[in-house]
Design a protein around this motif. Structure first.
Motif, PDB file in Angstrom:
ATOM      1  N   ALA A  23      -7.887  -1.929   3.178  1.00 22.01           N
ATOM      2  CA  ALA A  23      -7.290  -1.120   1.849  1.00 22.01           C
ATOM      3  C   ALA A  23      -6.641  -2.139   1.177  1.00 22.01           C
ATOM      4  CB  ALA A  23      -6.524  -0.110   2.300  1.00 22.01           C
ATOM      5  N   PHE A  24      -6.098  -3.134   1.611  1.00 18.26           N
ATOM      6  CA  PHE A  24      -5.371  -4.255   0.699  1.00 18.26           C
ATOM      7  C   PHE A  24      -6.452  -4.979  -0.062  1.00 18.26           C
ATOM      8  CE2 PHE A  24      -3.785  -8.394  -0.322  1.00 18.26           C
ATOM      9  CZ  PHE A  24      -2.380  -8.154  -0.761  1.00 18.26           C
ATOM     10  N   LEU A  83       0.801  -1.248   0.056  1.00 21.72           N
ATOM     11  CA  LEU A  83      -0.072  -0.076   0.100  1.00 21.72           C
ATOM     12  C   LEU A  83       0.748   1.268  -0.125  1.00 21.72           C
ATOM     13  CD1 LEU A  83      -2.778  -1.016   2.522  1.00 21.72           C
ATOM     14  CD2 LEU A  83      -3.102  -0.934   0.073  1.00 21.72           C
ATOM     15  N   GLU A  84       1.821   1.346   0.733  1.00 21.74           N
ATOM     16  CA  GLU A  84       2.925   2.286   0.966  1.00 21.74           C
ATOM     17  C   GLU A  84       3.439   2.571  -0.502  1.00 21.74           C
ATOM     18  OE1 GLU A  84       6.632   4.574   3.285  1.00 21.74           O
ATOM     19  OE2 GLU A  84       5.723   2.558   3.896  1.00 21.74           O
ATOM     20  N   PHE A  93      -0.074   7.061   2.989  1.00 24.22           N
ATOM     21  CA  PHE A  93      -0.016   6.011   3.781  1.00 24.22           C
ATOM     22  C   PHE A  93      -0.254   6.184   5.471  1.00 24.22           C
ATOM     23  CE2 PHE A  93       1.990   2.568   6.408  1.00 24.22           C
ATOM     24  CZ  PHE A  93       1.283   1.543   5.954  1.00 24.22           C
ATOM     25  N   ILE A 149      -5.703  -0.976   6.999  1.00 29.23           N
ATOM     26  CA  ILE A 149      -4.812  -1.570   6.283  1.00 29.23           C
ATOM     27  C   ILE A 149      -5.597  -2.920   5.479  1.00 29.23           C
ATOM     28  CG2 ILE A 149      -2.556  -2.638   6.002  1.00 29.23           C
ATOM     29  CD1 ILE A 149      -2.330   0.275   6.510  1.00 29.23           C
ATOM     30  N   MET A 181     -11.347   4.235   1.734  1.00 32.47           N
ATOM     31  CA  MET A 181     -10.886   3.865   0.426  1.00 32.47           C
ATOM     32  C   MET A 181     -12.298   4.204  -0.676  1.00 32.47           C
ATOM     33  SD  MET A 181      -8.038   2.604   0.496  1.00 32.47           S
ATOM     34  CE  MET A 181      -8.336   1.460  -1.145  1.00 32.47           C
ATOM     35  N   ALA A 195      -7.381  -2.944  -2.961  1.00 33.69           N
ATOM     36  CA  ALA A 195      -6.281  -2.665  -4.092  1.00 33.69           C
ATOM     37  C   ALA A 195      -6.030  -4.098  -4.544  1.00 33.69           C
ATOM     38  CB  ALA A 195      -5.219  -1.977  -3.446  1.00 33.69           C
ATOM     39  N   TRP A 234       0.801   4.240  -2.623  1.00 31.95           N
ATOM     40  CA  TRP A 234       0.259   5.618  -2.221  1.00 31.95           C
ATOM     41  C   TRP A 234       1.293   6.595  -2.159  1.00 31.95           C
ATOM     42  CZ3 TRP A 234      -3.472   3.299   2.079  1.00 31.95           C
ATOM     43  CH2 TRP A 234      -4.225   2.813   1.739  1.00 31.95           C
TER      44      TRP A 234
END
Length: 244
Positions: free
Chosen positions: A170-171, A75-76, A84, A167, A230, A174, A79
């Motif tokens: 979000a994962f 994610l980082e 993040f 997190i 998100m 994505a 983003w």
């Protein structure tokens, strides 16, 4: 996955250092930096942030830091550091908000039940502020309600789990087709099914009041905050440069 990204690395280091300090100065660290119920004398405003770096044991921090590395790194990478970190701490604050809100409801429900039985409210608050309680309360409103009432007041929240659940959500957004495995169910499960399955478990344990020693509503709060962010970001297609 590539190398560990900077924000993930720094968060991991801070968590480990604070965990070591907690082992050395446990009472002081838990009193100062855990998230206490707002009416508890130990509550301080900074605890809404510091509790994210506190952990209750070795397995607790290992699980959270592994998840931070495994799911936070991609994610980082996608983003960038600033976005993040904004997401991570926002999810953690969402977790603290829902956890505290649920505790407020539980505490006020027990308090009002005692008041309805003729117990003076100020007397109740004075007794529990001193770390005590009256056994007569069990007969008045039931042991389960007394236990929940006292737990809401006396049990501090610790851990990065709320931010981690954000997190995870979000994962799943994505990388929805990525295949993951549960320890107790060693078969590949796509992220878009894996994460809702975890959250469903927290909902079941949270609403049934099952005593697991886990702040299930903090997990749910982090997941909700992560979902909202998100959804909003996807809808508005934020420019990456805005976070540089």
């Amino acid at each position: 996955m590539g190398r560990m990204t900077d924000a993930v690395k720094h968060l991991l280091i801070i968590n480990v250092l604070i965990f070591i300090a907690t082992q050395l100065y446990q009472e002081q660290m838990l009193t100062w930096f855990s998230l206490w119920y707002p009416e508890n004398p130990n509550f301080e405003w900074w605890q809404v942030v510091t509790h994210m770096f506190m952990h209750g044991g070795l397995f607790h921090i290992i699980f959270n830091m592994y998840a931070l590395w495994a799911f936070g790194t991609p994610l980082e990478q996608m983003w960038g550091r600033n976005k993040f970190l904004f997401f991570y701490f926002s999810a953690g604050l969402g977790a603290a908000l829902l956890h505290t809100g649920v505790n407020y409801f539980v505490f006020q429900d027990g308090l009002q039940a005692l008041v309805d039985q003729g117990v003076d409210k100020n007397q109740i608050m004075e007794i529990i502020a001193g770390g005590q309680y009256s056994t007569a309360w069990n007969d008045m409103i039931g042991t389960d309600k007394v236990d929940s009432f006292l737990s809401a007041y006396n049990t501090p929240a610790v851990g990065a789990s709320g931010a981690i659940y954000g997190i995870l959500v979000a994962f799943a957004f994505a990388f929805s087709e990525a295949e993951l495995m549960l320890i107790f169910l060693p078969i590949p499960i796509k992220a878009k099914y894996f994460v809702p399955l975890l959250i469903a478990g927290d909902l079941i344990f949270g609403f049934t009041g099952t005593a697991t020693g886990i702040a299930h509503f903090a997990h749910i709060g982090g997941a909700i905050a992560g979902f909202i962010m998100m959804w909003y970001w996807k809808k508005n297609q934020f420019n990456k440069n805005r976070w540089n």
